[in-house]
Design a protein around this motif. Structure first.
Motif, short mmCIF file in Angstrom:
data_model
loop_
_atom_site.label_atom_id
_atom_site.label_comp_id
_atom_site.label_asym_id
_atom_site.label_seq_id
_atom_site.Cartn_x
_atom_site.Cartn_y
_atom_site.Cartn_z
N ASP A 29 0.81 -1.21 0.00
CA ASP A 29 0.00 0.00 0.00
C ASP A 29 0.84 1.26 0.00
OD1 ASP A 29 0.90 0.17 2.61
OD2 ASP A 29 -1.08 0.07 3.52
N GLY A 30 2.16 1.14 -0.04
CA GLY A 30 3.02 2.32 -0.08
C GLY A 30 3.37 2.87 1.29
N GLY A 31 2.77 2.35 2.35
CA GLY A 31 3.08 2.82 3.69
C GLY A 31 4.36 2.21 4.20
N PRO A 32 4.75 2.60 5.40
CA PRO A 32 5.98 2.05 5.97
C PRO A 32 5.84 0.56 6.26
CG PRO A 32 4.85 3.39 7.59
CD PRO A 32 4.11 3.55 6.29
N THR A 33 6.95 -0.14 6.13
CA THR A 33 6.96 -1.56 6.45
C THR A 33 6.99 -1.73 7.96
OG1 THR A 33 9.36 -1.72 6.50
CG2 THR A 33 8.28 -2.03 4.33
N PRO A 34 6.64 -2.90 8.47
CA PRO A 34 6.74 -3.13 9.92
C PRO A 34 8.14 -2.85 10.45
CG PRO A 34 5.47 -4.88 8.91
CD PRO A 34 6.02 -4.04 7.78
N GLU A 35 9.16 -3.20 9.68
CA GLU A 35 10.54 -2.93 10.10
C GLU A 35 10.78 -1.43 10.21
OE1 GLU A 35 15.16 -3.69 8.72
OE2 GLU A 35 13.55 -4.58 7.56
N GLN A 36 10.29 -0.65 9.25
CA GLN A 36 10.47 0.80 9.29
C GLN A 36 9.76 1.41 10.50
OE1 GLN A 36 8.96 1.50 5.33
NE2 GLN A 36 11.01 2.02 4.55
N VAL A 37 8.59 0.88 10.83
CA VAL A 37 7.84 1.39 11.98
C VAL A 37 8.62 1.13 13.27
CG1 VAL A 37 5.74 1.07 13.36
CG2 VAL A 37 5.59 1.20 10.87
N ILE A 38 9.16 -0.07 13.41
CA ILE A 38 9.92 -0.42 14.61
C ILE A 38 11.18 0.43 14.70
CG2 ILE A 38 11.30 -2.24 15.69
CD1 ILE A 38 9.14 -4.22 14.66
N LEU A 39 11.90 0.59 13.59
CA LEU A 39 13.11 1.41 13.60
C LEU A 39 12.78 2.86 13.95
CD1 LEU A 39 15.07 0.02 10.53
CD2 LEU A 39 15.64 -0.23 12.95
N SER A 40 11.68 3.36 13.43
CA SER A 40 11.27 4.73 13.72
C SER A 40 11.00 4.89 15.21
CB SER A 40 10.04 5.08 12.91
OG SER A 40 9.58 6.37 13.23
N ARG A 41 10.35 3.91 15.81
CA ARG A 41 10.07 3.97 17.24
C ARG A 41 11.36 3.93 18.05
NH1 ARG A 41 5.01 -0.23 17.31
NH2 ARG A 41 3.50 1.20 16.36
#
Length: 105
Positions: free
Chosen positions: A1-13
């Protein structure tokens, strides 16, 4: 869907947690100044008015706060995205040393 991947979300946190931890190292005056100028985008003049200080004090607190943040983040660079990690490596090479934590005096 073009949104962040689960890995990107975790890294961002993780990056946000690292930044929040680094802000806790600052004195309340430095923390307020860094947040006003670097997070909220206030000018030195606006931050001086908001904190009831003069521009020189704002600049000093901002410089000391940024130095402390830079030191902490360079020590925890593995949590930062590679694009930011390289900035800290260049900074250390340019100065020939690792940035140390500063205290408000």
């Amino acid at each position: 869907d073009g949104g962040p991947t689960p890995e990107q979300v975790i890294l961002s946190r993780e990056v946000m947690a690292c930044i929040e931890s680094s802000l806790e190292l600052l004195s309340p005056d430095q923390r307020a100044t860094v947040i006003l100028c670097d997070v909220q985008g206030m000018s030195y003049e606006e931050a001086a008015t908001a904190t009831g200080t003069n521009i020189g004090t704002v600049k000093s607190r901002l410089n000391r706060g940024r130095t402390t943040l830079r030191g902490y983040l360079s020590e925890h660079a593995e949590l930062l995205p590679s694009s930011l990690r390289h900035c800290f490596e260049r900074d250390e090479v340019a100065h020939g040393e690792t940035t140390t934590l500063a205290t408000d005096g």
